[in-house]
Write an enzyme that holds these catalytic residues in place. Structure first.
Site, PDB file in Angstrom:
ATOM      1  N   ASP A 113      59.443  53.597  69.791  1.00  0.00           N
ATOM      2  CA  ASP A 113      59.871  53.882  68.420  1.00  0.00           C
ATOM      3  C   ASP A 113      59.660  52.648  67.542  1.00  0.00           C
ATOM      4  O   ASP A 113      60.553  52.240  66.797  1.00  0.00           O
ATOM      5  CB  ASP A 113      61.331  54.321  68.395  1.00  0.00           C
ATOM      6  N   LYS A 115      58.719  50.832  64.438  1.00  0.00           N
ATOM      7  CA  LYS A 115      58.629  51.196  63.021  1.00  0.00           C
ATOM      8  C   LYS A 115      59.252  50.067  62.209  1.00  0.00           C
ATOM      9  O   LYS A 115      59.975  49.216  62.755  1.00  0.00           O
ATOM     10  CB  LYS A 115      59.359  52.514  62.751  1.00  0.00           C
ATOM     11  N   ASN A 118      62.885  48.994  62.637  1.00  0.00           N
ATOM     12  CA  ASN A 118      63.265  48.344  63.887  1.00  0.00           C
ATOM     13  C   ASN A 118      62.671  46.947  64.022  1.00  0.00           C
ATOM     14  O   ASN A 118      62.725  46.351  65.097  1.00  0.00           O
ATOM     15  CB  ASN A 118      62.837  49.200  65.084  1.00  0.00           C
TER      16      ASN A 118
END
Length: 331
Positions: A113, A115, A118
């Site tokens: 994940d 992105k 983050n």
């Protein structure tokens, strides 16, 4: 999956970040297991560009993580406020994020994940990759059901969109999407619905990068965005090195970066960098007493100073000095 709080560790007398699993998902066993996995996987990772995990616990039916408090802001906020970023700054962010992913991949962990939300960036330009909440060990079965898609559609690799297992190459694709967004100020794949966005990742080429993006950076971003995993860079560590920040020089480069920026560029953060605006209910009193934490209201952030990213050529100077010393010793 969780809400982030600023907290005071009354045992070790330090300020930390506490991520509490949302009560709305607490009754779902798969989310609780994934949350616990975040602790197991992140605790095994040690790298200057990965937010450190200190502890995990459960109290009053709430699971929580105690993590390093990063005094910075999400890359998503930075791009939203400033738009397209200078090429040198993009290179610096990408290099550090790639080395962080390299350390995770070598430890057997795929983030899944990657992105901007983050990726945290501090005032002196240090990058911290965070939130391994849906990561899983490369060689483990994980908790994902067959065909289940886990991730954010705007940064989902084509193979993930097709329900195939995520690999380190999937993280590199997501990092390529992040790079494209930093250079253009907008997401390269953004359709009307999550399904349409995921299908665009599979079928559509990314928009062309701006003309000012140099050949080497352009080539690396385009390679990361290849639809076939085997056409992307061989590894995240290789990508970081090709971006001009070898792992062996990381500590020295970080020191040079701080010297270049100077103490005047350090900004004291106000409030807590919460990346999700979802309201959070009151935390149980027992957990609050144990952690001694308080919720910090969201406050306007001061504009981050523009940083001159001169540390990449500085690293080359350091390397040249080291080579000269080595030659002198062999004579």
């Amino acid at each position: 999956m969780g809400d982030v709080w600023r907290a005071e560790d009354t045992v070790l007398d330090r300020t930390v970040a506490v991520k509490v699993l949302r009560p709305s998902t607490d009754g779902e066993p798969v989310f609780v297991r994934r949350f616990r996995d975040e602790a197991l996987y992140a605790a095994a990772l040690s790298h200057p560009n990965i937010a450190a995990l200190f502890d995990y616990g459960e109290e009053d039916s709430l699971a929580f993580l105690v993590m390093e408090l990063v005094e910075g802001e999400p890359l998503s906020e930075l791009v939203r406020r400033e738009g397209p970023l200078p090429v040198e700054r993009v290179r610096a962010v990408l290099a550090q994020a790639a080395l962080a992913l390299g350390a995770a991949h070598e430890a057997g962990v795929v983030h899944r994940d990657v992105k901007p939300a983050n990726i945290l960036v501090t005032a002196d330009g240090t990058v911290k990759l965070t939130d391994f909440g849906i990561a899983r060990a490369v060689d483990g079965s994980g908790h994902t059901q067959t065909g289940e898609i886990v991730g954010t559609p705007h940064y989902l690799s084509p193979e993930q969109a097709l329900g195939e297992p995520a690999t380190g190459a999937s993280d590199l694709y997501a990092l390529g999407v992040v790079a494209h967004e930093m250079l253009t100020g907008r997401r390269p794949f953004d359709r009307n619905t999550p399904v349409a966005t995921a299908l665009a990742q599979v079928n559509d080429p990314p928009p062309a990068l701006p003309p000012h993006v140099g050949g080497s950076l352009r080539a690396l971003v385009e390679q990361c965005l290849e639809k076939r995993p085997d056409a992307r860079p061989a590894s995240a560590r290789e990508l970081g090195e090709r971006l001009g920040l070898p792992e062996s020089d990381l500590g020295e480069a970080g020191r040079v970066a701080v010297e270049v920026v100077g103490s005047a560029a350090r900004v004291e953060a106000h409030g807590t960098p919460v990346t999700d605006p979802t309201p959070t209910p009151d935390v149980p009193e027992a957990l609050s007493r144990r952690l001694g934490r308080r919720r910090v209201p969201r406050q306007p952030r001061p504009a981050a100073p523009r940083v001159h990213w001169a540390w990449v050529p500085a690293t080359g100077v350091v390397a040249a000095v080291l080579v000269a010393l080595a030659l002198g010793l062999t004579r």
